[in-house]
Scaffold this active site. Structure first.
Site, PDB file in Angstrom:
ATOM      1  NE  ARG A 225      -4.226  -1.533   0.254  1.00  0.00           N
ATOM      2  CZ  ARG A 225      -4.382  -2.532  -0.617  1.00  0.00           C
ATOM      3  NH1 ARG A 225      -3.514  -2.718  -1.600  1.00  0.00           N
ATOM      4  NH2 ARG A 225      -5.414  -3.346  -0.516  1.00  0.00           N
ATOM      5  CG  HIS A 273      -3.714  -0.276  -6.739  1.00  0.00           C
ATOM      6  ND1 HIS A 273      -4.051   0.265  -5.527  1.00  0.00           N
ATOM      7  CD2 HIS A 273      -3.753  -1.637  -6.558  1.00  0.00           C
ATOM      8  CE1 HIS A 273      -4.292  -0.699  -4.651  1.00  0.00           C
ATOM      9  NE2 HIS A 273      -4.118  -1.874  -5.261  1.00  0.00           N
TER      10      HIS A 273
HETATM   11  P1  NAP Z   1      -1.272 -12.018   3.964  1.00  0.00           P
HETATM   12  O1  NAP Z   1      -1.442 -13.381   3.391  1.00  0.00           O
HETATM   13  O2  NAP Z   1      -2.141 -11.585   5.073  1.00  0.00           O
HETATM   14  O3  NAP Z   1       0.252 -11.883   4.385  1.00  0.00           O
HETATM   15  C1  NAP Z   1       0.726 -10.784   5.093  1.00  0.00           C
HETATM   16  C2  NAP Z   1       2.194 -11.018   5.456  1.00  0.00           C
HETATM   17  O4  NAP Z   1       2.682  -9.820   6.091  1.00  0.00           O
HETATM   18  C3  NAP Z   1       2.376 -12.166   6.442  1.00  0.00           C
HETATM   19  O5  NAP Z   1       3.555 -12.867   6.155  1.00  0.00           O
HETATM   20  C4  NAP Z   1       2.504 -11.427   7.781  1.00  0.00           C
HETATM   21  O6  NAP Z   1       3.266 -12.110   8.752  1.00  0.00           O
HETATM   22  C5  NAP Z   1       3.247 -10.195   7.333  1.00  0.00           C
HETATM   23  N1  NAP Z   1       3.066  -9.107   8.321  1.00  0.00           N
HETATM   24  C6  NAP Z   1       1.920  -8.505   8.710  1.00  0.00           C
HETATM   25  N2  NAP Z   1       2.172  -7.598   9.684  1.00  0.00           N
HETATM   26  C7  NAP Z   1       3.494  -7.653   9.915  1.00  0.00           C
HETATM   27  C8  NAP Z   1       4.357  -6.982  10.809  1.00  0.00           C
HETATM   28  N3  NAP Z   1       3.912  -6.073  11.691  1.00  0.00           N
HETATM   29  N4  NAP Z   1       5.667  -7.300  10.797  1.00  0.00           N
HETATM   30  C9  NAP Z   1       6.139  -8.229   9.929  1.00  0.00           C
HETATM   31  N5  NAP Z   1       5.381  -8.903   9.044  1.00  0.00           N
HETATM   32  C10 NAP Z   1       4.067  -8.612   9.040  1.00  0.00           C
HETATM   33  O7  NAP Z   1      -1.439 -10.901   2.813  1.00  0.00           O
HETATM   34  P2  NAP Z   1      -1.320 -11.114   1.232  1.00  0.00           P
HETATM   35  O8  NAP Z   1      -2.536 -11.784   0.723  1.00  0.00           O
HETATM   36  O9  NAP Z   1       0.002 -11.688   0.930  1.00  0.00           O
HETATM   37  O10 NAP Z   1      -1.396  -9.584   0.749  1.00  0.00           O
HETATM   38  C11 NAP Z   1      -0.488  -8.622   1.226  1.00  0.00           C
HETATM   39  C12 NAP Z   1      -0.920  -7.231   0.798  1.00  0.00           C
HETATM   40  O11 NAP Z   1      -0.681  -7.044  -0.592  1.00  0.00           O
HETATM   41  C13 NAP Z   1      -2.404  -6.905   0.930  1.00  0.00           C
HETATM   42  O12 NAP Z   1      -2.768  -6.635   2.261  1.00  0.00           O
HETATM   43  C14 NAP Z   1      -2.537  -5.697   0.044  1.00  0.00           C
HETATM   44  O13 NAP Z   1      -2.232  -4.520   0.760  1.00  0.00           O
HETATM   45  C15 NAP Z   1      -1.463  -5.923  -1.013  1.00  0.00           C
HETATM   46  N6  NAP Z   1      -2.028  -6.219  -2.341  1.00  0.00           N
HETATM   47  C16 NAP Z   1      -1.760  -5.364  -3.351  1.00  0.00           C
HETATM   48  C17 NAP Z   1      -2.254  -5.614  -4.606  1.00  0.00           C
HETATM   49  C18 NAP Z   1      -1.950  -4.692  -5.742  1.00  0.00           C
HETATM   50  O14 NAP Z   1      -2.537  -4.846  -6.812  1.00  0.00           O
HETATM   51  N7  NAP Z   1      -1.035  -3.765  -5.578  1.00  0.00           N
HETATM   52  C19 NAP Z   1      -3.039  -6.774  -4.840  1.00  0.00           C
HETATM   53  C20 NAP Z   1      -3.299  -7.619  -3.771  1.00  0.00           C
HETATM   54  C21 NAP Z   1      -2.793  -7.336  -2.517  1.00  0.00           C
HETATM   55  P3  NAP Z   1       2.774 -13.535   9.337  1.00  0.00           P
HETATM   56  O15 NAP Z   1       2.960 -14.508   8.186  1.00  0.00           O
HETATM   57  O16 NAP Z   1       3.686 -13.805  10.449  1.00  0.00           O
HETATM   58  O17 NAP Z   1       1.335 -13.373   9.722  1.00  0.00           O
HETATM   59  C1  GLV Z   2      -5.500  -4.906  -4.081  1.00  0.00           C
HETATM   60  O1  GLV Z   2      -4.851  -3.954  -3.823  1.00  0.00           O
HETATM   61  C2  GLV Z   2      -5.889  -5.898  -3.139  1.00  0.00           C
HETATM   62  O2  GLV Z   2      -5.711  -5.707  -1.942  1.00  0.00           O
HETATM   63  O3  GLV Z   2      -6.414  -6.945  -3.593  1.00  0.00           O
END
Ligand code: NAP
Ligand code: GLV
Length: 310
Positions: A225, A273
């Site tokens: 983000r 994005h």
């Molecule tokens: P997820 O499965 O919830 O994984 C989040 C990761 O971040 C986990 O490994 C978590 O640690 C780690 N984390 C969270 N808080 C932390 C902290 N305080 N210190 C260290 N590590 C921390 O999320 P995801 O599905 O991979 O998605 C991640 C993010 O990508 C989304 O929330 C969104 O903002 C972004 N995103 C962007 C797009 C785009 O098009 N740009 C698309 C989709 C998503 P643990 O494993 O220990 O819980």
């Molecule tokens: C996009 O930013 C998502 O969180 O899926």
């Protein structure tokens, strides 16, 4: 049957309804703001619902983010305390994100900005070839997206590490966790890629202190983000030469205002994005499953922790 509320400025309600009806033929989907009786709504499928509206849905039982991130839900000041919060966890999106991260890593690793610069000057010049095994890529976040990207980058022979909140084991990836190990993770990282969720603990995590721990000449890639990055710190670090370039898909303000310095900075690449967009075609089945579970009183998959806010 109870009704489903749909709202998203980015996604087509017609397409989502069509896809969901493949699994729930008698679906009653109400597209905000034409929602009829708000008391009919038990499930909300939403992306950035304007604030103040959840509390009007007295029978709401579940909020499903129309994306993998849920920060847009936790910004709601009157978020009902009794509803489940769930999100998309879509392998299609993980594949898309890994492709985008790989594209940025390869662009920096294979000196694309330098060769484009030489090309613009019609200069035939050969730079020293980069060594893949010495290129240290660091992924902030080892969740659904970070793990996939880290694994795919490691497969190409890069020296990959990841950082998460809790300890992890990922094949081919050196795993760091917790605030105590953040500095060591940054010290060994040449291309830093952010795939963290936005929470109170991760807001502003890419700032002058953390950047100072990256080696001189490092790169920053952000698809988490915009609020993960303190823009002034990143721009200062690029202009001082500490950071050699950045590729950004997300911004503090979206759309990125036309006067923002990122647009014209020669060392910053701006993307609107799009690294991993939500896709009804791949995600409708899991949303339909969640609707079915919620309407029958069962617990849906992909629950989000209210405490951790991701
Ligand atoms: P997820 O499965 O919830 O994984 C989040 C990761 O971040 C986990 O490994 C978590 O640690 C780690 N984390 C969270 N808080 C932390 C902290 N305080 N210190 C260290 N590590 C921390 O999320 P995801 O599905 O991979 O998605 C991640 C993010 O990508 C989304 O929330 C969104 O903002 C972004 N995103 C962007 C797009 C785009 O098009 N740009 C698309 C989709 C998503 P643990 O494993 O220990 O819980
Ligand atoms: C996009 O930013 C998502 O969180 O899926």
């Amino acid at each position: 049957m109870p009704a489903v509320l749909f709202y998203s400025p980015n996604d087509s309600p017609v397409e989502w309804e069509r896809q969901l009806r493949e699994f729930i033929p008698n679906l009653d989907m109400r597209v905000w703001p034409d929602i009829g009786d708000p008391n009919d709504i038990e499930f909300a499928l939403v992306w950035k619902l304007p604030p103040g509206n959840y509390a009007k849905l007295k029978n709401l039982r579940c909020i499903c983010s129309l994306g993998q991130g849920v920060d847009h839900i936790f910004t709601e000041p009157n978020l009902p305390t009794h509803v489940d919060i769930i999100r998309l966890v879509d392998p299609w999106m993980a594949q898309a994100m890994s492709e985008w991260i790989l594209l940025q890593v390869l662009r920096f690793h294979r000196q694309v900005p330098e060769y484009e610069n030489l090309e613009q000057q019609c200069k035939w010049e050969v730079l020293p070839p980069p060594e893949t095994s010495e290129c240290a890529v660091g992924i902030l976040g080892l969740g659904e997206l970070g793990r996939d990207a880290a694994g795919k980058i490691a497969t190409l022979g890069f020296n990959v590490a990841g950082w998460s909140r809790t300890a992890k084991i990922v094949e081919g990836v050196e795993c760091f966790h917790g605030e105590n190990q953040l500095k060591s993770f940054l010290n060994r990282t040449k291309i830093l890629c952010c795939l963290l969720p936005l929470t109170p603990k991760t807001t502003g995590i890419i700032n002058s202190d953390t950047i100072a721990h990256l080696p001189v000449g490092s790169y920053i890639v952000n698809a988490g983000r915009g609020q993960h990055v303190v823009d002034e710190c990143l721009l200062r670090a690029i202009d001082s030469g500490h950071i050699a370039g950045a590729a950004l898909d997300v911004f503090n303000e979206e759309p990125l205002p036309s006067e923002h310095p990122y647009w014209t900075h020669p060392k910053v690449k701006v993307w609107p994005h799009v690294s991993a967009q939500s896709n009804a075609d791949s995600a409708a089945r899991q949303v339909a499953d969640a609707i079915g579970k919620v309407f029958s009183g069962a617990v849906p998959n992909n629950l989000v922790s209210r405490e951790q806010q991701y």
